[in-house]
Design an enzyme around this catalytic site. Structure first.
Site, short mmCIF file in Angstrom:
data_model
loop_
_atom_site.label_atom_id
_atom_site.label_comp_id
_atom_site.label_asym_id
_atom_site.label_seq_id
_atom_site.Cartn_x
_atom_site.Cartn_y
_atom_site.Cartn_z
CB SER A 22 -4.57 1.37 3.80
OG SER A 22 -3.67 1.00 2.79
CB SER A 48 -0.97 0.01 1.18
OG SER A 48 -2.07 -0.84 0.92
CE LYS A 56 -4.56 1.88 -0.56
NZ LYS A 56 -3.94 0.57 -0.38
#
Length: 477
Positions: free
Chosen positions: A314, A67, A70
């Site tokens: 997230s 993640s 991101k």
């Protein structure tokens, strides 16, 4: 405890002896840590003031970011779309109103809002009610054509299909709660009153779009608690199996629905019914005709605010929506292909080289994504100069802050008094992968930028502990 406010201090880091000490401590940790034997670690540390690379360990090796991807998606999206960008949801009619009856169909057109709640559909229905409509003679038609009809990113594992973090991507969708897990429902399982009773099951939002098949039982108070909630493939039948002891806590599970577009239209129909508006025909999918007139419009929160649930929690669906939105706005096509083109060209502005990466999605759920740690730390250095940086920084989890929309995925980590409130960073987790990248305020009053990518781990939880050890070393500089 009063939480310290995270304020980056961009005074230069200059002491060479401090750098030597830092290198020695990090080298010792990375070479001696048993959990890293047979694994790969990419570590990059920079000064936040001038971007100088203070330490790197395999910093140019491409690794799976999980993640931490991101960070790129958020930076590209807020730069391309702007802090004040909103996602509209529109209601249209294609006929006149006579005697309180719409002589035609009603249309619900989604344009990517991943934060729509049942209450938003209620508000749209209330506006239609105020216009005097009590009956729709035609159909209720959902229009999700703002994006393409590819629902899953290229490398999403089939095993994630029923999960909230692997939910289908659509321009028309809905969220069950203010965590904004788009395209999912929340299922709560409570123990029955007596042993052998079926547990009580509650779905949020209340909807018949999903069918609950409850095969679980309540067992004695000291019995085993094991509840399994799973959706059948390509259906909205949710099976609940297992055992839950008397008087035990509620079990909660978020389940991704099949066909989120129709899910959203179904919730809207419920809202219409609750506001005394009946539907003569059926729910269908289609496109708003050019001749239709707009009746009502709902705007999402601005992107600057949406980054908070996106990065703090997230949210994978938000990431993929932002990719498709960039593609739609810049290239005229709401697809992963066009959106990723926009993202890759956009991050070049921050001194990041897409030619050194493999980018297959916006969330990092792909095991094919590859990014060097030095590229992530470079991104985090460059974005400090942008007018939207305060929104970006605010959206990163703050270590040890218990409020979910402040601490996010770091609320239960780095909680010791000397570290709490001094780290803002994005976490990442995949099978065999753990990552953490962000900013840390040091004991000497400086701010350091770090990126830690750990791959090929046997136990991701041990990866989190290694990350925390590295950040603790940085805090004490």
């Amino acid at each position: 405890m009063v939480m310290a406010v995270f304020v980056p201090n961009n005074q230069p880091v200059s002491a060479n002896d401090n750098n030597t000490s830092l290198r020695n401590q990090l080298d010792q940790l990375l070479t001696a840590e048993p959990a890293l034997q047979g694994a790969l670690a990419g570590v990059s540390i920079r000064s936040a003031s001038d971007g100088k690379l203070l330490y790197q360990h395999q910093g140019d090796i491409r690794l799976r970011p999980a993640s931490n991807m991101k960070l790129l998606t958020a930076a590209a999206a807020i730069n391309v779309l702007g802090e004040n960008y909103t996602f509209p949801t529109e209601v249209y009619a294609d006929g006149p109103v006579k005697n309180k009856t719409l002589q035609g169909s009603l249309y619900l057109r989604g344009k990517g809002d991943p934060t729509l709640l049942k209450s938003d559909f209620d508000n749209l229905a209330a506006e239609i009610q105020k216009s005097g409509i009590t009956k729709i003679k035609g159909n209720l038609i959902g229009d999700d054509s703002w994006y393409d009809d590819v629902r899953y990113s290229l490398d999403l594992p089939w095993s994630d299909e029923m999960t909230y973090y692997g939910a289908q991507i659509s321009a028309l969708t809905a969220s069950p709660t203010t965590d904004f897990d788009s395209g999912s429902v929340r299922v709560e399982v409570r123990p029955g009153i007596h042993r052998w009773d079926k547990p009580e099951v509650m779905v949020t939002p209340k909807t018949k779009y999903v069918k609950i098949v409850n095969q679980a039982i309540t067992v004695q108070a000291d019995g085993k608690k094991k509840i399994i909630v799973e959706r059948e493939h390509a259906k909205n039948t949710v099976l609940i199996k297992g055992t839950i002891p008397l008087k035990s806590k509620v079990e909660k599970e978020w389940v991704g629905v099949w066909d989120p577009s129709k899910y959203a239209v179904t919730l809207f129909q419920q809202s219409l019914t609750n506001h005394g508006i009946s539907l003569a025909e059926k729910i269908r999918m289609g496109r708003v005709p050019d001749t239709a007139r707009i009746l009502s419009i709902h705007h999402s929160m601005p992107l600057s605010q949406m980054l908070v649930p996106f990065l703090k929690l997230s949210n994978n669906v938000h990431a993929e929506v932002l990719i498709k939105e960039m593609g739609r706005v810049v290239k005229g096509e709401g697809s992963w292909e066009k959106g990723l083109e926009v993202m890759k060209s956009g991050v070049v502005k921050f001194g990041v080289s897409p030619n050194t990466m493999v980018i297959r999605d916006g969330s990092g759920i792909s095991h094919v994504d590859l990014i060097p740690a030095n590229q992530l730390s470079q991104l985090l250095f460059a974005v400090q100069k942008e007018k939207w940086f305060s929104s970006y920084l605010n959206a990163l989890p703050l270590a040890g802050a218990q409020d979910k929309m402040v601490g996010g995925s770091l609320r239960n980590r780095l909680k010791s008094p000397e570290i709490q409130g001094k780290v803002r960073a994005k976490t990442g987790s995949l099978s065999t992968v753990s990552s953490l990248s962000g900013y840390v305020n040091t004991k000497s009053g400086q701010t350091l930028i770090f990126s830690i990518l750990l791959n090929n781990l046997l136990d991701e939880s041990k990866g989190k502990k290694i990350e925390d050890k590295i950040v603790t070393i940085l805090t004490n500089q």
